[in-house]
Design an enzyme around this catalytic site. Structure first.
Site, short mmCIF file in Angstrom:
data_model
loop_
_atom_site.label_atom_id
_atom_site.label_comp_id
_atom_site.label_asym_id
_atom_site.label_seq_id
_atom_site.Cartn_x
_atom_site.Cartn_y
_atom_site.Cartn_z
N LYS A 22 -12.41 26.94 47.73
CA LYS A 22 -12.91 28.31 47.56
C LYS A 22 -14.43 28.33 47.49
O LYS A 22 -15.08 29.16 48.14
CB LYS A 22 -12.33 28.91 46.26
N ARG A 102 -19.02 37.63 41.65
CA ARG A 102 -20.43 37.29 41.50
C ARG A 102 -21.04 36.67 42.75
O ARG A 102 -22.19 36.92 43.08
CB ARG A 102 -20.60 36.31 40.34
N LEU A 135 -33.09 32.66 38.71
CA LEU A 135 -33.55 31.51 39.51
C LEU A 135 -33.36 31.77 41.01
O LEU A 135 -34.12 31.27 41.84
CB LEU A 135 -32.80 30.24 39.09
N ASP A 316 -15.61 23.30 35.96
CA ASP A 316 -14.43 24.00 36.48
C ASP A 316 -13.13 23.24 36.21
O ASP A 316 -12.05 23.73 36.54
CB ASP A 316 -14.57 24.26 37.99
N ILE A 338 -22.53 23.61 30.70
CA ILE A 338 -23.00 24.45 31.82
C ILE A 338 -22.99 25.94 31.45
O ILE A 338 -23.96 26.66 31.67
CB ILE A 338 -22.14 24.23 33.09
C1 EPZ Z 1 -20.82 27.93 40.79
O1 EPZ Z 1 -21.25 29.06 40.04
C2 EPZ Z 1 -19.34 28.07 40.97
N1 EPZ Z 1 -19.05 29.30 41.69
C3 EPZ Z 1 -18.67 28.07 39.60
O2 EPZ Z 1 -17.27 28.10 39.80
C4 EPZ Z 1 -19.04 26.78 38.87
O3 EPZ Z 1 -18.48 26.82 37.57
C5 EPZ Z 1 -20.56 26.63 38.80
O4 EPZ Z 1 -21.13 26.72 40.12
C6 EPZ Z 1 -21.00 25.32 38.18
O5 EPZ Z 1 -20.47 24.25 38.91
C7 EPZ Z 1 -19.06 29.29 43.03
O6 EPZ Z 1 -19.39 28.31 43.68
C8 EPZ Z 1 -18.65 30.55 43.73
P1 EPZ Z 1 -24.78 27.86 38.67
P2 EPZ Z 1 -22.79 29.43 39.98
O7 EPZ Z 1 -25.77 28.70 39.39
O8 EPZ Z 1 -23.38 29.02 41.28
C9 EPZ Z 1 -27.45 29.21 34.92
C10 EPZ Z 1 -15.08 28.95 39.49
O9 EPZ Z 1 -14.26 29.00 38.54
N2 EPZ Z 1 -28.25 30.03 35.85
O10 EPZ Z 1 -24.77 26.40 39.01
O11 EPZ Z 1 -22.90 30.83 39.54
C11 EPZ Z 1 -26.03 29.72 34.75
O12 EPZ Z 1 -25.97 30.79 33.84
C12 EPZ Z 1 -16.55 29.26 39.30
O13 EPZ Z 1 -14.75 28.67 40.66
C13 EPZ Z 1 -29.39 30.65 35.38
O14 EPZ Z 1 -29.76 30.51 34.21
O15 EPZ Z 1 -23.30 28.44 38.84
C14 EPZ Z 1 -25.31 28.48 34.30
O16 EPZ Z 1 -25.50 28.30 32.92
C15 EPZ Z 1 -16.86 29.75 37.95
N3 EPZ Z 1 -30.11 31.44 36.25
C16 EPZ Z 1 -26.04 27.37 35.05
O17 EPZ Z 1 -27.30 27.92 35.46
C17 EPZ Z 1 -29.74 31.61 37.54
O18 EPZ Z 1 -30.44 32.33 38.26
C18 EPZ Z 1 -25.32 26.89 36.30
O19 EPZ Z 1 -25.00 28.01 37.12
C19 EPZ Z 1 -28.59 30.96 38.01
C20 EPZ Z 1 -27.85 30.16 37.14
#
Ligand code: EPZ
Length: 429
Positions: A22, A102, A135, A316, A338
């Site tokens: 996915k 999202r 970010l 995940d 995370i």
């Molecule tokens: C991706 O989310 C996945 N989603 C998530 O899977 C997964 O849990 C996550 O990566 C971590 O591996 C998809 O790929 C569609 P991040 P993403 O940007 O990209 C913070 C599932 O169940 N952050 O790596 O949104 C954020 O809050 C989902 O399939 C900022 O602070 O995750 C988090 O604490 C859930 N500012 C950390 O970074 C930003 O601008 C990592 O988020 C962006 C992120």
């Protein structure tokens, strides 16, 4: 609303085909916005999130054709999508669509790169945390975009087009890396992303972008270099296997005992999780067809695990591992690093009789020999499937409510599990 009914206690034996990922399929579909030619994606899982993204892309004027089954196709092969963004008719992604998923916010990168403008609703918080997009916005601003927040929308413009830049992420972000990578393919000059996410889904998207004519090197490492090109073209790409689905079924087998072949799984995509399962006493073997998972007789040993960006233990799979550890012979500790609020499953696991205490970002799980079935519900995808894992080993009946979360990310879950001997059925309505 559909529910899933499970009678626990059966061992799992047989074969489970692993679907396309996915979290690769979604950004790959979004990458189709970067070209006016057709991107053909194979092995796309049939999931609610994929269907929703088809609607969202349709709103921008993207045509998506889903190819029918051809002679010789395996019974449960993923679908092939032909995605054509020849005419982008609208660069706005409205609130009512973005708020449902999202990842749809990520269209901001390709729209800005190709159309020089985008107006995308801010996605807002969700069950697992606040999940800001600061970010992503920082990365696009480095590439030359002007972005203002107006009426809940990120309104982005780059009248002269984007230009190459150095983007140094202060924390590892999958979403930030995807958006910066996609946008930089059409920026003038060279972009260097440092502290980039190394997740296999990033590498898969970079591979596809290169097939489309992009010049990306270093994907899968913390330093990605992108030489911008004037135009991308069509390509054909198969989505990589879903490592989270793989790990989820591996934990289900670990929970119930049994012997299951995870067909098409690639161990290098989830080595840290397989190592944890081995420590817990599960036998994992790699073969030509995928991964074989066995637990026969031996108890489950407790583990100490912290989630981390790839190649660390994935967030995940945190909820699924917690479900498994509720039956370990001793106390386990699982730390979530995370997302700040990804423990919504703890209350629900307690309904099976699990003993879990939370201290900040660490959960202590006191393993118990038996769980008992219960009515449960969950607030996100991975939490929901952790309840299914608990239910498979619990005595008696469990009813999992709100399974639309499961349908977002697990293709034919009940079919795959029942084919291996689980007593599980979907109750409609
Ligand atoms: C991706 O989310 C996945 N989603 C998530 O899977 C997964 O849990 C996550 O990566 C971590 O591996 C998809 O790929 C569609 P991040 P993403 O940007 O990209 C913070 C599932 O169940 N952050 O790596 O949104 C954020 O809050 C989902 O399939 C900022 O602070 O995750 C988090 O604490 C859930 N500012 C950390 O970074 C930003 O601008 C990592 O988020 C962006 C992120």
């Amino acid at each position: 609303m559909d529910r899933i009914r499970i009678i626990g206690g059966n061992k799992l034996n047989g074969t489970i085909p692993i679907s396309g990922a996915k979290n690769a399929a979604l950004p790959l579909m979004i990458a189709a916005l970067l070209t006016d030619e057709t991107l053909i994606l194979e092995n796309v899982p049939r999931l609610a999130d994929v269907a929703l993204l088809q609607r969202i892309l349709g709103n921008h004027g993207v045509d998506i054709m889903s190819a029918g089954k051809r002679p010789g196709d395996r019974e449960h092969q993923g679908q092939t999508l032909h995605i054509s963004a020849a005419n982008i008719i609208d660069t706005t992604a409205p609130y009512d669509l973005v708020s449902k998923m999202r990842a749809s916010f990520w269209v901001i990168g390709p729209l800005l790169a190709r159309m020089k403008e985008a107006k995308v609703s801010l996605p807002g918080g969700c069950a697992i945390g606040t999940r800001p997009v600061d970010l992503l916005i920082m990365a696009l601003e480095k590439l030359g975009a002007e972005i203002v927040i107006d009426g809940g929308y990120a309104v982005a413009r780059a009248p002269q087009g984007l230009h190459g830049a150095t983007i140094d992420f202060p924390k590892v972000t999958v979403s930030g890396t995807h958006v910066a990578l996609m946008a930089a393919t059409l920026a003038a000059g060279t972009t260097v992303i440092t502290n980039a996410a190394c997740e296999p889904e990033i590498t898969d998207v970079a591979d596809c972008l290169n097939k489309m004519g992009a010049k990306v090197t270093g994907a899968g490492t913390p330093r990605i270099v992108i030489e911008g090109v004037a135009k991308l073209h069509g390509a054909r790409h198969a989505v990589l296997p879903d490592r989270i689905e793989t790990g989820t079924y591996a934990m289900a087998v670990a929970m119930t005992g049994g012997d299951v072949q995870l067909q098409g799984a690639r161990p290098e995509l989830l080595q840290s999780a397989l190592d944890v399962l081995t420590q817990a006493g599960v036998t994992i073997t790699q073969n030509n067809e995928g991964i074989r998972v066995q637990r026969n007789g031996a108890g489950i040993r407790p583990v100490e695990v912290s989630t981390a960006p790839f190649p660390g233990f994935p967030t995940d799979l945190q909820a699924q591992l917690m479900a498994l550890m509720t039956r370990a012979e001793g106390a386990s500790h699982i730390t979530e690093t995370i997302f700040e609020n990804r423990f919504m499953h703890v209350q629900e696991l307690a309904r099976f009789g699990a003993r879990i205490t939370l201290d900040g970002e660490t959960a202590t799980i006191e393993g118990r020999p038996t769980l008992r079935g219960a009515p449960v519900m969950a607030t996100d995808l991975r939490a929901s499937v952790s309840l299914v894992i608990a239910a498979l080993a619990a005595e008696g009946e469990t009813m999992v409510n709100r399974i639309y979360h499961l349908d977002r990310g697990f293709e034919r879950l009940e079919d795959k599990l029942s084919a291996c001997g689980a007593t599980i059925e979907r109750i409609s309505g």
